[in-house]
Enzyme design. Structure first.
Site, short mmCIF file in Angstrom:
data_model
loop_
_atom_site.label_atom_id
_atom_site.label_comp_id
_atom_site.label_asym_id
_atom_site.label_seq_id
_atom_site.Cartn_x
_atom_site.Cartn_y
_atom_site.Cartn_z
N ASP A 35 0.81 -0.96 0.20
CA ASP A 35 0.25 -0.29 -0.29
C ASP A 35 0.84 1.65 0.19
O ASP A 35 2.54 0.90 -0.27
CB ASP A 35 -0.92 -0.12 1.08
CG ASP A 35 -0.12 -0.07 2.44
OD1 ASP A 35 0.70 0.22 2.50
OD2 ASP A 35 -0.76 -0.87 3.19
N LYS A 57 -5.25 2.12 0.60
CA LYS A 57 -6.78 2.44 0.09
C LYS A 57 -6.08 4.50 0.30
O LYS A 57 -5.77 5.05 0.19
CB LYS A 57 -7.19 2.32 1.73
CG LYS A 57 -8.10 3.57 2.01
CD LYS A 57 -8.61 3.11 3.32
CE LYS A 57 -9.78 3.72 3.89
NZ LYS A 57 -10.22 3.59 5.37
N MET A 172 -3.56 6.03 13.08
CA MET A 172 -4.95 6.53 11.87
C MET A 172 -6.05 7.07 12.98
O MET A 172 -7.19 6.50 12.99
CB MET A 172 -5.00 5.08 11.90
CG MET A 172 -4.54 3.56 11.17
SD MET A 172 -4.89 2.04 11.26
CE MET A 172 -5.22 1.85 12.48
#
Length: 247
Positions: A35, A57, A172
């Site tokens: 990612d 993402k 996050m």
């Protein structure tokens, strides 16, 4: 079956903190599932002979869902390939590595974990914020700022977290920063407690926004803070002097 899976932590960003074992495993890979978190510098060195599969993402949209990533890993290893699942930081600290190793074991897939330098410690320390300090914090607690939305209720006990005297490090948590600070304040955390939000640690566009429990959400919004970022809450933030320590 002669293939094997590797769950590899790439560290907090940049080649300098990529471990030798991680480099060795990446270079030998037939397939790399990655990612954006390892960062452009590391991603630019993925082997040209390997099949590279983007699992990132972007703008809230997943290129691959978690169950699809796990199924791909199983399928590629069963083809006899050496498969690397490349993750930012360390694969077992809020990295879903624990879920992936469960699936691989269930399917009888040989797997090795390659630990990585976690951004939860490295990113603060390289801007001069130690997560522990004899004068400020004798404990550090790591929490996720983004829990599994399918959980019936949060696993985070905000009353306990608000009472802790040490450092809170949140990964996050940018999107939920207003809710996080509100929850801590509502459960008794001193609104004057210092907070630092460190965006894109160790990268050329790294940025630090500082404030307090009372005002950091507003400051972050005004500054346009975006993930990925590490949030540090506690007295250790007072040691930040506006300068980074990275070479």
């Amino acid at each position: 079956m002669t293939g094997k899976a590797y769950l590899v932590g790439s560290g907090p960003g940049g080649l300098g903190l990529l471990t030798m074992r991680a480099r060795e495993v990446i270079d030998a890979a037939d397939v790399v599932l990655y990612d954006q978190l390892p960062g452009e510098e590391i991603l630019a060195t993925l082997p040209v002979h390997a099949e590279r599969i983007d699992c990132g993402k972007y703008g809230g949209s997943h290129t691959l869902e978690q169950h699809e990533i796990e199924a791909l890993m199983v399928a590629k290893v069963r083809e006899g390939k050496t498969v690397v699942r490349l993750k930012g930081g360390d694969p077992f600290l809020f990295g879903r590595g624990g879920e992936e190793i469960e699936v691989l074991r269930e399917h009888g897939i040989p797997v090795e974990v390659v630990p990585g330098v976690t951004s939860a410690i490295a990113v603060p320390e390289l801007v001069g914020i130690p997560v522990t300090h004899r004068r400020y914090a004798s404990e550090v607690t790591f929490i996720t700022g983004h829990e599994d939305p399918t959980k019936p209720e949060s696993a985070l006990d905000w009353e306990v977290l608000a009472r802790l005297k040490g450092t809170l490090v949140i990964l996050m948590g940018v999107k939920n920063l207003p809710a996080i600070t509100a929850a801590l304040a509502a459960h008794g955390k001193d609104p004057a407690t210092p907070v630092a939000v460190i965006e894109r640690g160790l990268r050329p566009d790294q940025r630090v926004t500082v404030g307090t429990i009372a005002d950091i959400a507003g400051k972050a919004r005004a500054a346009g803070v975006r993930p990925p970022a590490v949030i540090v809450i506690g007295g250790v933030v007072e040691l930040y002097d506006g300068e980074g320590l990275a070479g």
